[in-house]
Design an enzyme around this catalytic site. Sequence first.
Site, PDB file in Angstrom:
ATOM      1  N   VAL A 163       6.004  -7.488  -6.630  1.00 51.89           N
ATOM      2  CA  VAL A 163       5.249  -6.292  -7.012  1.00 51.89           C
ATOM      3  C   VAL A 163       4.760  -5.560  -5.770  1.00 51.89           C
ATOM      4  O   VAL A 163       4.332  -6.195  -4.805  1.00 51.89           O
ATOM      5  CB  VAL A 163       4.014  -6.696  -7.861  1.00 51.89           C
ATOM      6  CG1 VAL A 163       3.164  -5.495  -8.212  1.00 51.89           C
ATOM      7  CG2 VAL A 163       4.433  -7.418  -9.123  1.00 51.89           C
ATOM      8  N   CYS A 164       4.790  -4.215  -5.819  1.00 49.11           N
ATOM      9  CA  CYS A 164       4.145  -3.403  -4.780  1.00 49.11           C
ATOM     10  C   CYS A 164       3.505  -2.199  -5.473  1.00 49.11           C
ATOM     11  O   CYS A 164       3.212  -2.250  -6.663  1.00 49.11           O
ATOM     12  CB  CYS A 164       5.132  -2.983  -3.691  1.00 49.11           C
ATOM     13  SG  CYS A 164       6.362  -1.785  -4.229  1.00 49.11           S
ATOM     14  N   ARG A 165       3.290  -1.110  -4.763  1.00 47.43           N
ATOM     15  CA  ARG A 165       2.639   0.047  -5.349  1.00 47.43           C
ATOM     16  C   ARG A 165       3.555   0.781  -6.324  1.00 47.43           C
ATOM     17  O   ARG A 165       3.164   1.125  -7.419  1.00 47.43           O
ATOM     18  CB  ARG A 165       2.178   0.999  -4.232  1.00 47.43           C
ATOM     19  CG  ARG A 165       1.367   2.175  -4.728  1.00 47.43           C
ATOM     20  CD  ARG A 165       0.853   2.995  -3.540  1.00 47.43           C
ATOM     21  NE  ARG A 165       0.573   4.364  -3.905  1.00 47.43           N
ATOM     22  CZ  ARG A 165       1.475   5.306  -4.152  1.00 47.43           C
ATOM     23  NH1 ARG A 165       2.753   5.037  -4.075  1.00 47.43           N
ATOM     24  NH2 ARG A 165       1.131   6.529  -4.466  1.00 47.43           N
TER      25      ARG A 165
END
Length: 98
Positions: A62-64
């Site tokens: 997961v990231c932005r």
Amino acid sequence: MKEISAKEVEELVSKGTNPTIIDVREDDEVAQGKIPGAKHIALGTIPERVNELDPGKEYIMVCRSGGRSGKATQYLEQQGYKVTNMTGGMLAWEGPTE
């Protein structure tokens, strides 16, 4: 590269299946809230922290917005890990945060 939507991850979390989530955002981004139970390993530190991951487990990255986690997914796939990228990242996440 395998992908999963934020909604699908939210369903896994709410069902109590406890997916192993790795948040690759920077410290200041994670401080604003992350998926409950997610482990924070910033993208730039993955090569030196890869030993913290179990090759027998599956991980959701997961990231932005999904870009950096996509890079992390590709890198870890090349190292032989079972990884899936959460598309849309935290921008698409509607579930609880900690």
